[in-house]
Design an enzyme around this catalytic site. Structure first.
Site, short mmCIF file in Angstrom:
data_model
loop_
_atom_site.label_atom_id
_atom_site.label_comp_id
_atom_site.label_asym_id
_atom_site.label_seq_id
_atom_site.Cartn_x
_atom_site.Cartn_y
_atom_site.Cartn_z
N CYS A 1 30.11 -4.69 24.25
CA CYS A 1 31.09 -4.32 25.33
C CYS A 1 31.16 -2.85 25.66
O CYS A 1 31.75 -2.45 26.56
CB CYS A 1 32.29 -5.07 24.69
SG CYS A 1 32.16 -6.65 24.53
N HIS B 1 38.01 -1.78 28.66
CA HIS B 1 37.17 -3.06 28.27
C HIS B 1 38.29 -4.06 28.14
O HIS B 1 39.26 -4.09 27.82
CB HIS B 1 36.47 -2.84 27.15
CG HIS B 1 35.62 -4.19 26.87
ND1 HIS B 1 34.79 -5.03 27.73
CD2 HIS B 1 35.75 -4.89 25.80
CE1 HIS B 1 34.54 -5.93 27.18
NE2 HIS B 1 34.97 -6.14 25.80
N ASN C 1 36.10 -11.67 29.82
CA ASN C 1 35.25 -10.76 29.17
C ASN C 1 33.90 -10.89 29.56
O ASN C 1 33.05 -11.56 29.03
CB ASN C 1 35.18 -11.03 27.67
CG ASN C 1 34.66 -9.82 26.93
OD1 ASN C 1 33.93 -9.01 27.60
ND2 ASN C 1 34.65 -9.86 25.55
#
Ligand code: UT7
Length: 331
Positions: free
Chosen positions: A115, A256, A286
């Site tokens: 990520c 994020h 996500n």
């Protein structure tokens, strides 16, 4: 000699057409829309079509960039792709994108930082440009998370989505704009909490790895959550403080998007107002390396990112890896 500065000069995004919402997931696993929204902030996510891989999504994002900005793919010097879902181990996704978009003069490679991948890739592109060696570096965040998600496991399948987004990094003569600073960190003890065990050299693909579901993401959510909350806030504060800035100076914070509760904790530590924060986890979930560049494109499209604004991007992910970058926006 004056230092060469790197800046973002073009952006583009792509999310697959198919949408999987929380109500669809209610029919697949023992979950509820209310649980997913209250625990994560997610309402829906985009899912790639069968056979649609990370290089395809990235190439579509580049075509979006071309619709918005006048960029000749032949002028691109290098392609840096952040992904944990490459089309295959090799050749690199960068090579496949190069061919798809006709960037015939570019070289490139993939990087694996989960990520945090987009922030890591931005640091590489910034270094390439600041060195004076390269003029146009395409940074890609593309992840087809649906291909490594177990849709019978409610712990994980509600969390992820598919998307790609790209930015072009170029030198700027104007020293008011562009990348100001960045900070990157890693802690390999995080390897036990977030991983995909199967298919690599440790556990090569076999009937056994498939039977055990080792080709899917494994995550100890609570442990990752605790780390993410503290580390993403800490690094954001650190990069601001060492540039004599505070949350009040930030035009837009694009964190994020893993969990709205992690973002909220970070926002309260930075003392930011809602209008200073980009949240689009509700629409995309996500998307790993794509979350931050998607936020950049959405923020720009919504008029929330204007020339001269201070942009703060921060990420936390598998490894563990984490990082923050400060950019004076120039578009
Ligand atoms: O992007 C890279 C880094 N990743 C992250 O930053 C993710 C970090 N972790 C998280 O975001 C959160 O930990 C999750 C969203 C994954 C989970 O939220 P949580 O508040 O930590 O929930 P939990 O895992 O502690 O589970 C609470 C309860 C459990 O039931 P019991 O044991 O209390 O009876 C779970 O079984 O919620 C249950 N649960 C669910 N219930 C309905 C877990 N998943 C679901 C679900 N639907 N999908």
């Amino acid at each position: 000699m004056q230092k060469i500065r790197a800046t973002i000069t073009a952006i583009g995004k792509y999310a697959p057409e198919r949408i999987l919402n929380n109500f669809d997931l209610e029919k697949m696993v023992d979950t509820t829309d209310a649980w997913i929204r209250s625990r994560t902030g997610i309402s829906e996510r985009h899912i790639a079509a069968k056979g649609e891989a990370s290089s395809d999504m990235a190439s579509s994002a580049f075509r979006d960039l071309q619709r918005r900005f006048d960029v000749d793919p032949k002028e691109i010097d290098a392609i840096v792709v952040a992904t944990i879902t490459p089309d295959m181990f090799f050749p690199s996704t960068a090579a496949l994108i190069q061919q798809n978009i006709g960037a015939i003069n570019a070289w490139g490679f993939d990087i694996s930082a989960a990520c945090s991948g987009f922030v890591y890739a931005m640091v590489i592109a910034t270094q390439f440009v600041e060195s004076g060696r390269y003029q146009k570096v395409l940074v890609v965040g593309s992840d087809t998370m649906s291909t490594i998600t177990d849709y019978t496991n409610r712990d994980n399948c509600v969390l992820f989505g598919d998307a790609a987004s790209v930015v072009l990094v170029e030198p700027t003569e104007d020293d008011e704009h562009g990348v100001i600073d960045y900070l990157m960190k890693m802690d390999g003890s995080g390897k036990d909490f977030l991983y995909m065990a199967g298919g690599g050299s440790r556990n090569p693909a076999s009937h056994e790895t498939i039977d055990k579901g080792m080709h899917y993401i494994y995550q100890e959510g609570k442990s990752v959550f605790k780390f993410a909350v503290s580390k993403m806030a800490e690094i954001s504060v650190e990069v601001l403080e060492r540039n004599a800035l505070t949350g009040a100076d930030v035009g837009l914070f694009i964190p994020h998007q893993a969990n709205k509760r992690i973002i909220d904790a970070c926002v309260s530590r930075l003392k930011l107002k809602d209008k200073q924060v980009m949240i689009n986890i509700d629409k995309y979930a996500n998307t790993t390396a794509a979350t931050i560049p998607l936020g950049i494109v959405d923020g720009y499209d919504q008029g929330r990112l204007k020339k001269g604004d201070l942009l703060l991007i921060s990420a936390f992910g598998g490894g563990f890896t984490w990082g923050s970058m400060l950019i004076r926006w120039s578009l």
